[in-house]
Design an enzyme around this catalytic site. Structure first.
Site, PDB file in Angstrom:
ATOM      1  N   GLY A  46     -28.884 -83.998  -1.586  1.00 42.30           N
ATOM      2  CA  GLY A  46     -29.670 -83.540  -0.447  1.00 42.30           C
ATOM      3  C   GLY A  46     -30.131 -84.705   0.406  1.00 42.30           C
ATOM      4  O   GLY A  46     -30.271 -85.827  -0.092  1.00 42.30           O
ATOM      5  N   GLN A  51     -34.671 -89.526   6.510  1.00 43.73           N
ATOM      6  CA  GLN A  51     -34.104 -90.558   5.626  1.00 43.73           C
ATOM      7  C   GLN A  51     -33.044 -91.407   6.328  1.00 43.73           C
ATOM      8  O   GLN A  51     -32.639 -92.447   5.814  1.00 43.73           O
ATOM      9  CB  GLN A  51     -33.520 -89.924   4.359  1.00 43.73           C
ATOM     10  CG  GLN A  51     -34.589 -89.289   3.474  1.00 43.73           C
ATOM     11  CD  GLN A  51     -33.968 -88.702   2.224  1.00 43.73           C
ATOM     12  OE1 GLN A  51     -33.510 -87.554   2.229  1.00 43.73           O
ATOM     13  NE2 GLN A  51     -33.915 -89.487   1.172  1.00 43.73           N
ATOM     14  N   CYS A  94     -34.122 -89.719  -5.528  1.00 45.97           N
ATOM     15  CA  CYS A  94     -34.161 -89.662  -4.069  1.00 45.97           C
ATOM     16  C   CYS A  94     -33.365 -90.836  -3.513  1.00 45.97           C
ATOM     17  O   CYS A  94     -33.507 -91.953  -4.000  1.00 45.97           O
ATOM     18  CB  CYS A  94     -35.615 -89.746  -3.600  1.00 45.97           C
ATOM     19  SG  CYS A  94     -35.818 -89.691  -1.816  1.00 45.97           S
ATOM     20  N   LEU A  95     -32.554 -90.566  -2.489  1.00 44.81           N
ATOM     21  CA  LEU A  95     -31.739 -91.641  -1.910  1.00 44.81           C
ATOM     22  C   LEU A  95     -32.603 -92.723  -1.259  1.00 44.81           C
ATOM     23  O   LEU A  95     -32.135 -93.851  -1.079  1.00 44.81           O
ATOM     24  CB  LEU A  95     -30.743 -91.077  -0.886  1.00 44.81           C
ATOM     25  CG  LEU A  95     -29.654 -90.160  -1.469  1.00 44.81           C
ATOM     26  CD1 LEU A  95     -28.746 -89.640  -0.365  1.00 44.81           C
ATOM     27  CD2 LEU A  95     -28.829 -90.897  -2.527  1.00 44.81           C
ATOM     28  N   HIS A 136     -37.772 -80.400  -2.362  1.00 43.79           N
ATOM     29  CA  HIS A 136     -37.811 -81.861  -2.243  1.00 43.79           C
ATOM     30  C   HIS A 136     -37.536 -82.278  -0.789  1.00 43.79           C
ATOM     31  O   HIS A 136     -38.245 -83.121  -0.226  1.00 43.79           O
ATOM     32  CB  HIS A 136     -36.767 -82.446  -3.207  1.00 43.79           C
ATOM     33  CG  HIS A 136     -36.574 -83.930  -3.142  1.00 43.79           C
ATOM     34  ND1 HIS A 136     -36.754 -84.753  -4.231  1.00 43.79           N
ATOM     35  CD2 HIS A 136     -36.201 -84.743  -2.120  1.00 43.79           C
ATOM     36  CE1 HIS A 136     -36.496 -86.008  -3.864  1.00 43.79           C
ATOM     37  NE2 HIS A 136     -36.156 -86.026  -2.600  1.00 43.79           N
ATOM     38  N   GLU A 137     -36.527 -81.654  -0.172  1.00 42.16           N
ATOM     39  CA  GLU A 137     -36.146 -82.037   1.197  1.00 42.16           C
ATOM     40  C   GLU A 137     -37.176 -81.574   2.224  1.00 42.16           C
ATOM     41  O   GLU A 137     -37.457 -82.287   3.189  1.00 42.16           O
ATOM     42  CB  GLU A 137     -34.755 -81.501   1.548  1.00 42.16           C
ATOM     43  CG  GLU A 137     -33.622 -81.977   0.631  1.00 42.16           C
ATOM     44  CD  GLU A 137     -33.564 -83.477   0.423  1.00 42.16           C
ATOM     45  OE1 GLU A 137     -33.984 -84.231   1.320  1.00 42.16           O
ATOM     46  OE2 GLU A 137     -33.114 -83.903  -0.656  1.00 42.16           O
ATOM     47  N   HIS A 140     -39.880 -83.956   2.498  1.00 43.22           N
ATOM     48  CA  HIS A 140     -39.552 -85.112   3.356  1.00 43.22           C
ATOM     49  C   HIS A 140     -39.924 -84.830   4.815  1.00 43.22           C
ATOM     50  O   HIS A 140     -40.392 -85.725   5.522  1.00 43.22           O
ATOM     51  CB  HIS A 140     -38.049 -85.411   3.313  1.00 43.22           C
ATOM     52  CG  HIS A 140     -37.626 -86.312   2.193  1.00 43.22           C
ATOM     53  ND1 HIS A 140     -38.111 -87.591   2.047  1.00 43.22           N
ATOM     54  CD2 HIS A 140     -36.731 -86.139   1.189  1.00 43.22           C
ATOM     55  CE1 HIS A 140     -37.535 -88.155   0.982  1.00 43.22           C
ATOM     56  NE2 HIS A 140     -36.697 -87.290   0.443  1.00 43.22           N
TER      57      HIS A 140
HETATM   58 ZN    ZN Z   1     -35.548 -87.510  -1.258  1.00 39.18          ZN
END
Ligand code: ZN
Length: 171
Positions: A46, A51, A94-95, A136-137, A140
């Site tokens: 995701g 991000q 998380c990226l 989670h997204e 963000h």
């Molecule tokens: Zn993340």
């Protein structure tokens, strides 16, 4: 399509609240295509637009586990309209916080209202990994990171580690 650079902790950009998308312009379509390219390259399941440094409420997700099978989903202006009382614990990553994982408890199932790439309003009920990932997204988009859901002690430790690493890279 272009792989865009990822914003990494402790960059303050990650704390910005993203704006509603409004009309789906060619720029938004390019952003979505680039987000998929960036997400698959990482690889991750995701990605939120913030991000890659764009403060727009856009999320891309692909939680398919089978190799070679893609289940590309885009959520524009997503909103959780219902969440189950039952919770579920998942080991999240998380990226923007590479190679760090921690257990986070969230509702097991959610209903999400969003717009698709054509601008049409959709609603889905998600469970399992997809439910965790969507939550989670969407966090963000509100400037919230998964480490905000863990203990302060653990959070402070990971922020300190990434702050040190950022300073080292800048030196
Ligand atoms: Zn993340």
């Amino acid at each position: 399509m272009t792989i865009r650079p990822l914003v990494i902790l402790p960059d303050a950009v990650l704390r910005r609240v993203s704006d509603p998308v409004g009309p789906i312009t060619p720029e938004i379509r390019t952003l979505v295509a680039d987000m998929f390219e960036t997400m698959y390259d990482a690889p991750g399941v995701g990605l939120a637009a913030i991000q890659v440094g764009v403060a727009k409420r856009v999320v891309t997700i692909d939680t398919s586990k089978e190799e070679g099978v893609r289940d590309a989903r885009v959520f524009i202006d997503p909103e959780i309209v219902w969440a189950s009382a039952e919770k579920r614990i998942y080991d999240e990553g998380c990226l923007s916080i590479p190679e760090y994982y921690a257990e986070v408890e969230r509702p097991d199932r959610v209903r999400v209202k969003f717009r698709d790439i054509e601008g049409a309003v959709q609603e889905i009920e998600a469970d399992g990994l997809l439910a965790t990932c969507i939550q989670h997204e969407i966090d963000h988009l509100n400037g919230v990171l998964f480490i905000d859901h863990i203990s302060k002690l653990k959070r402070d430790r990971v922020i300190k580690r990434f702050t040190k690493a950022a300073k080292r890279d800048a030196a």
